[in-house]
Design a protein around this motif. Structure first.
Motif, mmCIF file in Angstrom:
data_model
loop_
_atom_site.group_PDB
_atom_site.id
_atom_site.type_symbol
_atom_site.label_atom_id
_atom_site.label_comp_id
_atom_site.label_asym_id
_atom_site.label_seq_id
_atom_site.Cartn_x
_atom_site.Cartn_y
_atom_site.Cartn_z
ATOM 1 N N ALA A 175 0.820 -1.214 0.000
ATOM 2 C CA ALA A 175 0.000 0.000 0.000
ATOM 3 C C ALA A 175 0.853 1.262 0.000
ATOM 4 O O ALA A 175 0.490 2.271 -0.607
ATOM 5 C CB ALA A 175 -0.931 -0.004 1.212
ATOM 6 N N THR A 179 -0.029 3.649 -3.146
ATOM 7 C CA THR A 179 -0.714 4.926 -2.900
ATOM 8 C C THR A 179 0.177 5.949 -2.210
ATOM 9 O O THR A 179 0.191 7.116 -2.585
ATOM 10 C CB THR A 179 -1.974 4.696 -2.040
ATOM 11 N N GLN A 216 -4.978 4.875 1.692
ATOM 12 C CA GLN A 216 -5.194 3.506 1.230
ATOM 13 C C GLN A 216 -5.939 2.669 2.259
ATOM 14 O O GLN A 216 -6.782 1.838 1.899
ATOM 15 C CB GLN A 216 -3.869 2.845 0.872
ATOM 16 N N ASP A 219 -9.401 3.724 1.817
ATOM 17 C CA ASP A 219 -9.882 3.235 0.528
ATOM 18 C C ASP A 219 -10.246 1.754 0.613
ATOM 19 O O ASP A 219 -11.246 1.324 0.037
ATOM 20 C CB ASP A 219 -8.801 3.449 -0.537
ATOM 21 N N SER A 245 -6.773 -6.949 0.693
ATOM 22 C CA SER A 245 -6.687 -5.570 1.160
ATOM 23 C C SER A 245 -6.283 -5.560 2.632
ATOM 24 O O SER A 245 -6.263 -6.596 3.301
ATOM 25 C CB SER A 245 -8.018 -4.856 0.947
#
Length: 331
Positions: A175, A179, A216, A219, A245
């Motif tokens: 991540a 990002t 992130q 998100d 994720s």
């Protein structure tokens, strides 16, 4: 163009201010794309049907970082446009890789024009971004370095989909590249437009990078629990793609009964009621609360770097406002 920055504006007002400045320059730059790519770019940015483009967070960070070190906004505009082009290059390619049919409540580029043209349009945006900074080698080097980190992060994200086990630390590193690198770069690009010394430049980079990682985390939360009417993304989109994720990886590593059940579900095709159950299990295993807590911690760390940078008070106030918005946004 005005350089006046009032520290009392809300995050939405700050973003609207920046978008008003950047959008005309972005349109002008996009007009230099190859003729075959322009209709695709116009669709993606929402200009063809008046839907409008995204939040413009990254170019706004560039503009405010320039103001923070005493530079005029005009000097940072090419970099602000370039970082927005790079961000959208990554979005167009990301939609192809994930197979997402909608973005910002509209059909994605690949769904309208096909995967091949979508990939080419993303490539064209990246090339145009580099061209905009061809006369500023320091900014160009910073941007292309961030692009390489972004690609490495995206590559890891794809790899994780096919792996049974992914550690929390490596997911966080993914991540940070995917990002965090570009938001940190956005701040650096603005600071490079002015007379920023190495220490101040370093703190602004860390501010943006920590903020990007917080972005992130949020998100990833929205990718599971975000309201489609607000986010413009399909419900449970990340779970449908079985993405590893941050909240999912935390849940899988929790050692809880919910985490074990989630691991079993992730070995199957997720659809219908299984998607809702997977989201429930991530929550029960603590992944949701953990991810939000980490986002809050990262926002706090970002603000420490912002204070240490000792920048223009007005720019500081607005960068702080944006940081708090990022950590608690709903889209």
């Amino acid at each position: 163009m005005t350089d006046v920055i009032a520290g009392t504006r809300t995050a939405h007002e700050i973003l609207a201010w920046g978008k008003t400045i950047v959008e005309p320059e972005l349109r002008a730059a996009a007009g230099r794309l190859p003729a075959s790519m322009r209709p695709i770019a116009w669709h993606h940015f929402g200009w063809a049907d008046g839907a409008g483009s995204g939040k413009a967070l990254r170019p706004v960070l560039t503009l405010l970082s320039a103001k923070a070190v005493g530079a005029r906004l005009e000097s940072a505009l090419p970099a602000a446009v370039a970082v927005e082009l790079v961000h959208n290059f990554s979005l167009v390619h990301d939609d192809v890789m994930d197979g997402d049919a909608t973005r910002r409540h509209r059909a994605t580029v690949w769904r309208v024009f096909g995967s091949g043209p979508a990939i080419l349009a993303g490539d064209a945006m990246l090339a145009l971004a580099a061209r905009l900074l061809s006369g500023a080698p320091g900014q160009l080097d910073a941007l292309m370095t961030a692009v390489l980190e972004l690609i490495e992060g995206q590559s890891a994200d794809l790899e994780f989909e096919d792996r049974a086990e992914v550690g929390v630390a490596e997911c966080r590193a993914m991540a940070a590249g995917k990002t965090g690198a570009l938001l940190g770069c956005a701040c650096v690009l603005g600071a490079l437009a002015g007379d920023a010394g190495p220490e101040r430049l370093g703190h602004l980079r860390c501010f943006g990078s920590e903020l990007g990682l917080a972005f992130q985390f949020v998100d990833d939360l929205l990718g599971i629990w975000g309201e489609p009417a607000v986010t413009g993304k399909p419900v449970f989109s990340d779970l449908r793609n079985r993405k590893k994720s941050l909240p999912v990886v935390a849940a899988l590593a929790s050692g809880t009964d919910a985490g074990h059940e989630l691991a079993a579900l992730y070995r199957t095709e997720l659809s219908g009621t299984r998607l809702a159950r997977a989201a429930e299990l991530v929550d029960l295993a603590g992944g949701r609360a953990w991810a939000q807590a980490r986002a809050d911690e990262l926002m706090t760390q970002a603000l420490r770097h912002l204070r240490a940078a000792e920048i223009d008070p007005g720019a500081h106030a607005e960068l702080e406002t944006l940081a708090r918005f990022v950590a608690r946004r709903d889209r």
